[in-house]
Design a protein around this motif. Structure first.
Motif, PDB file in Angstrom:
ATOM      1  N   ARG B 121      31.816  76.433 -24.979  1.00 17.37           N
ATOM      2  CA  ARG B 121      32.404  78.275 -24.918  1.00 17.37           C
ATOM      3  C   ARG B 121      33.510  78.674 -25.897  1.00 17.37           C
ATOM      4  NH1 ARG B 121      33.671  79.723 -19.099  1.00 17.37           N
ATOM      5  NH2 ARG B 121      34.493  77.938 -19.312  1.00 17.37           N
ATOM      6  N   GLN B 122      34.271  77.187 -26.158  1.00 15.36           N
ATOM      7  CA  GLN B 122      35.152  77.695 -27.147  1.00 15.36           C
ATOM      8  C   GLN B 122      34.705  77.437 -28.635  1.00 15.36           C
ATOM      9  OE1 GLN B 122      37.431  77.311 -24.375  1.00 15.36           O
ATOM     10  NE2 GLN B 122      39.012  78.892 -24.770  1.00 15.36           N
ATOM     11  N   ARG B 151      28.667  81.649 -22.850  1.00 13.83           N
ATOM     12  CA  ARG B 151      29.572  82.205 -24.417  1.00 13.83           C
ATOM     13  C   ARG B 151      29.348  81.302 -25.285  1.00 13.83           C
ATOM     14  NH1 ARG B 151      32.926  84.769 -20.552  1.00 13.83           N
ATOM     15  NH2 ARG B 151      32.607  87.103 -20.711  1.00 13.83           N
ATOM     16  N   GLU B 183      28.542  90.922 -21.860  1.00  8.60           N
ATOM     17  CA  GLU B 183      28.538  91.489 -23.147  1.00  8.60           C
ATOM     18  C   GLU B 183      27.275  91.133 -23.778  1.00  8.60           C
ATOM     19  OE1 GLU B 183      30.476  88.982 -22.592  1.00  8.60           O
ATOM     20  OE2 GLU B 183      31.223  87.331 -23.946  1.00  8.60           O
ATOM     21  N   PRO B 368      34.690  78.643 -43.502  1.00  7.24           N
ATOM     22  CA  PRO B 368      33.757  79.704 -43.568  1.00  7.24           C
ATOM     23  C   PRO B 368      33.489  80.953 -44.143  1.00  7.24           C
ATOM     24  CG  PRO B 368      35.538  79.611 -42.201  1.00  7.24           C
ATOM     25  CD  PRO B 368      35.856  78.643 -43.558  1.00  7.24           C
TER      26      PRO B 368
END
Lengths: 509, 400
Positions: B121-122, B151, B183, B368
């Motif tokens: 999730r991270q 997530r 979300e 990125p």
């Protein structure tokens, strides 16, 4: 005997006429002060009495009644000491009524008779000119503040004695010689210069666009990345204030007593950075007297909110309307006032509670979900009013070494900004707005012609990022500014493409 | 939707908390049908276990059962039973297959080519980027991307599949009417309108609970031919999913990561134990002997650059017969992938300008796209040019 001396009071920033009337009769000595005075005004009785005594001016004892007219309006502050003292002199027959005829007086008295700085002197001087006063007598500490006001004799005195000597023709005070506004502007350069910020190309570019178009900007980045330093560079790249703008700004600061003693008119755009513990009232104005808030003090300048999510959400929400409208109406039981609030909002925040979300190397320690919760503290409607978001990355140590090439100076950026602003002023002449940020959607169609490529790209971006109308129009406004910086009348594809990036930032990252 | 009498009782029985797939199977084996379980319910069923019996007796209530059925219809879900054709065929093979599944979106979840994509999730930027690329390519080649709707990596996997106009199945750890994490509301809608499916073995109204997620994980691997783990710490849900994949005899694929990252250590360990290291969708499909591999049309960054610079890629041998990933009805055009993709289709890849190629090179080297300052340093272009070109590439769908 009856005497009348003219002065002025302040309703917020706006001055109004105050008549100080004194009636002096024989009998048991007494002193009454009427006409809705506040505590500071009531206490002037004691200051006036000892100032007169210490200036060697003795009054015959008697019944004194002082009235401040109009009697229905509250009078605040200590600015009536000087007119009260003079009215008592006239009332007790020690000075001819003709000596004060047509003149206006303002100033606080110290016990030894010296004059102290009065708030709102600039408003007062302009008011005296408008009323065609014979002269305005004010404390010497206010002399530099009113230096640019011409077409009205301004007499700066340092003590009560000096004023009395002038009025009794014993020693003249020469009126101030007006100075041109331009001569004040050659002030010291801003302490923070972009030259000293290494790297951060994107953030600097965003600051330039913000300054050029009057946009709002949100900077997101880890602690220590230089968000605050970047924001403090803003005043140095903003275009000069025009004389009218400088007058407005100085009057606001002067009326609130925010000018330092002996301070000159403000020529650099204000930069206000209230701490995040600030209340809603301190940000937008309020309190018993409906006094102005930080957003009004930042009028024509920058309101910088560091650590945006740490502000109380109530305080942030109250900023929405003034940001949109450019003015704020503060209504309290005793007062209703409208203050200007045309500011550029610069805000900074960490990407999450620990500050490292999105940084390479996985330094973020926040549990998932906390990041979203942290960001949700800044409401969508407020974010929607911020045209540009930019990521401020951690600084690389190698960029800090002195071998790195020096960055562009604030002055060079400021000249581009000024040129872009001049283009806007020309384009919007007569339309009631000055910057691209103030465009509304009906004007955009008329004033923002776009190339066919640009139009197509915008539609493609809108589809890709599912844009709603508000961000869509904000992108057009920022594109308009980028085109102005490039000296182009037509918004091209490249201008739109760049503007899209400043909108998409925190969604995509 | 209409169900048979027996099916109604099966819905009731499977919804009893604490019975689980195995208890359900044992009850049916003993009594023959769920209807009989309902009718004969009493003291003699205590062998099922004291806690489970208590739950059953609570649930043995006509009003509650009626309300349960009504709630299924209310949220627009339908129920797929194990003996239905729509039930995922591979799921029947696992140790404790759920007797039924609640489905929103497309009811037919018997996709032949399901690939699980799971992860932390991270995630890191790298993890997200690779997830998008691989999931997008899998979806484009006709595979169905299965993930857990959490997530991070899960969300990226579903989003990429939807963006690519492909098929995806989200396996929830709550009822299908709950959106968790909140979300992802929009993503859920997008999955539903693009002919994707959202499934759960928990009845509507079930809140997400910690204990549900391991059960959810066995379904992700259970419906899939193989599971790709992008990033996952020791003890993470992603690792749990690939462990169930191993138990269920599925292929396990590992995306390599930095050697010193706690998110890649378990994956690398599994690779040493025999899991397959993969770096692209093509490799996954080749390992599974799929004949269809991602076409370099309309694709991600890696493909774009390869086709510009390198000789044409070797096609996987068409040895096996074409697996047929259920063509299904024509996909409704998903809202977000229209204009960009149309543009990409119009413009030949070779049309990249020299500067666009330089930006691509920078992004390819691992910077990125969000780190504009580093791209500026890498390419020597001005910041306004970099931002301009990034938008153009993003709108064309070449980068995120």
């Amino acid at each position: 005997m009856f005497a009348r001396v003219m002065s002025y009071g302040l309703d917020g920033v706006e001055p109004f006429e105050v008549t100080v009337e004194v009636n002096y009769t024989g009998g048991v000595p007494s002193f009454d002060l009427v006409g809705l005075p506040d505590t500071a005004v009531k206490e002037s009785k004691d200051r006036v009495r000892s100032a007169l005594a210490n200036s060697g001016l003795r009054l015959t004892p008697g019944r004194v009644t002082v009235n401040l007219g109009p009697a229905s309006v509250r009078k605040c502050g200590s600015l009536y000491d000087l007119p009260i003292a003079l009215a008592m002199m006239v009332g007790s027959g020690q000075m001819e009524p003709e000596a004060v005829n047509g003149m206006m007086f303002v100033g606080e008295l110290a016990l030894d008779g010296t004059l102290r700085q009065a708030p709102g002197a600039l408003s007062g001087a302009l008011f005296a000119r408008e009323r065609l006063a014979a002269a305005l007598v004010l404390p010497a500490d206010n002399a530099r503040e009113v230096a640019c006001v011409d077409r009205v004799p301004l007499l700066a005195a340092s003590s009560l004695r000096q004023v009395v000597d002038h009025l009794t023709s014993r020693a003249r005070i020469e009126p101030l010689v007006p100075v041109p506004y331009e001569s004040l502007r050659a002030a010291a350069p801003s302490a923070h210069d972009l030259r000293h910020v290494r790297g951060q190309y994107e953030a600097k570019r965003a600051l330039e666009i913000m300054a050029a178009g009057g946009h709002n900007l949100l900077m997101i980045g880890p602690p220590g990345s230089g968000k605050t330093m970047l924001a403090r560079c803003l005043p140095g790249i903003l275009p000069d204030m025009s004389f009218e703008e400088a007058l407005e700004v100085t009057r606001i600061h002067s009326a609130a007593g925010e000018l330092r003693a002996g301070g000159a008119m403000l020529t650099e755009r204000p930069f206000r950075a209230p701490h995040h513990s600030a209340s809603a009232v301190s940000l937008v104005g309020g309190g018993r007297d409906a006094s102005p808030g930080e957003i009004t003090f930042a009028h024509h300048g920058v309101l910088f909110l560091d650590e945006l999510p740490e502000y109380s959400s109530h305080a942030l929400e109250t900023l929405r309307q003034p940001l949109e409208d450019g003015f704020v109406s503060v209504t309290r039981a005793r007062a209703h006032r409208v203050y200007p609030s045309r500011v550029m909002l610069a805000a900074a925040m960490n990407p999450c509670k620990c500050g490292y979300h999105g940084e390479e190397g996985g330094r973020c320690k926040c549990p998932p979900g906390d990041v979203q919760r942290y960001r949700a503290r800044v409401s969508g409607p407020l974010l929607n009013r911020i045209d540009m978001r930019v990521r401020v990355g951690a600084v690389h140590v190698e960029d800090l070494s002195s071998a790195a090439p020096p960055a562009e100076s604030s002055e060079a950026v400021r000249q581009r900004v000024q040129a872009a602003r001049d283009r806007q002023r020309k384009r919007y002449a007569g339309s009631g707005i000055f910057t691209n940020a103030q465009l509304d959607s009906s004007m955009i169609g008329k004033l923002c012609p776009m190339s066919a490529d640009a139009d197509e790209l915008l539609l493609a971006a809108a589809a890709r990022y599912s844009l709603t109308p508000r961000p869509y129009f904000r992108i057009i406004k920022v594109s308009r500014t980028i085109a102005d910086l490039a000296g182009s009348d037509l918004i091209g594809e490249e201008h739109v493409a760049e503007a899209v990036r400043y909108r998409m930032l925190d969604e995509a990252r | 939707m209409k169900y048979s009498r027996e099916q109604y009782f099966r819905i009731w029985l499977s919804s009893v908390d604490g019975i689980g797939a195995s208890g359900f199977a044992r009850l049916i084996a003993k009594y023959g049908s769920a209807e009989i379980v309902w009718e004969r319910f009493g003291e003699d069923m205590r062998w099922i276990g004291e806690a489970a019996w208590k739950k059953m007796s609570d649930a043995h209530n006509r009003d509650r059962a009626t309300e349960l059925i009504a709630s299924v219809d209310r949220c627009g879900a339908s129920v797929v039973f194990m003996d239905d054709d729509e039930y995922p065929p591979r799921l029947r093979e696992i140790a404790d297959p759920p007797p039924l599944l609640y489905v929103r979106g497309r009811r037919d979840i018997s996709d032949e080519w399901c690939i699980g994509v799971v992860g932390t999730r991270q995630p890191s930027a790298y993890g997200l980027r690779m997830t998008r690329q691989i999931s997008g390519d899998l979806a484009r080649s006709g595979a169905c991307v299965v993930s857990g709707f959490a997530r991070g990596i899960d969300t990226a996997a579903h989003t990429a599949a939807v963006d690519a106009g492909g098929r995806t199945i989200a396996v929830l750890g709550s009822g299908v009417d709950k959106v968790y994490p909140p979300e992802n509301v929009e993503l859920l809608e997008r999955i539903l309108i693009t002919d994707g499916s959202v499934i759960s073995e928990f009845p509507p109204g079930t809140e997400p609970r910690g204990a549900h997620f391991p059960m959810r994980n066995r379904l992700i691997s259970g419906v899939s031919r193989g599971a790709l783990m992008v990033e996952g710490k020791e003890g993470s849900g992603a690792l749990h999913t690939v462990s169930s994949a191993v138990e269920q005899n599925r292929e396990v694929f590992i995306l390599p990561g930095p050697a010193d990252s706690p998110n890649s250590a378990p994956g690398h360990r599994l690779a040493r134990e025999g899991a397959r290291i993969v770096t692209s969708a093509v490799e996954i499909l080749e390992d599974l002997h799929a004949a269809r591999i991602p076409q370099p049309k309309n694709s991600s960054l890696g493909e774009a650059v390869k086709s510009a610079k390198a000789p044409p890629k070797k096609r996987a041998p068409k040895s096996k017969p074409e697996p047929k990933p259920e063509p299904g009805p024509p996909l409704p055009s998903p809202s977000a992938n229209t204009a960009g993709q149309r543009l990409a289709a119009l413009e030949p890849r070779a049309g990249l300008s020299a500067n666009q190629a330089r930006i691509l090179e920078a992004v390819q080297s691992g910077i990125p796209p969000s780190n504009v300052d580093r791209i500026v340093e890498f390419t020597g272009l001005s910041v306004q040019d970099v931002n301009t070109l990034l938008t153009m590439l993003a709108v064309k769908g070449i980068i995120q």
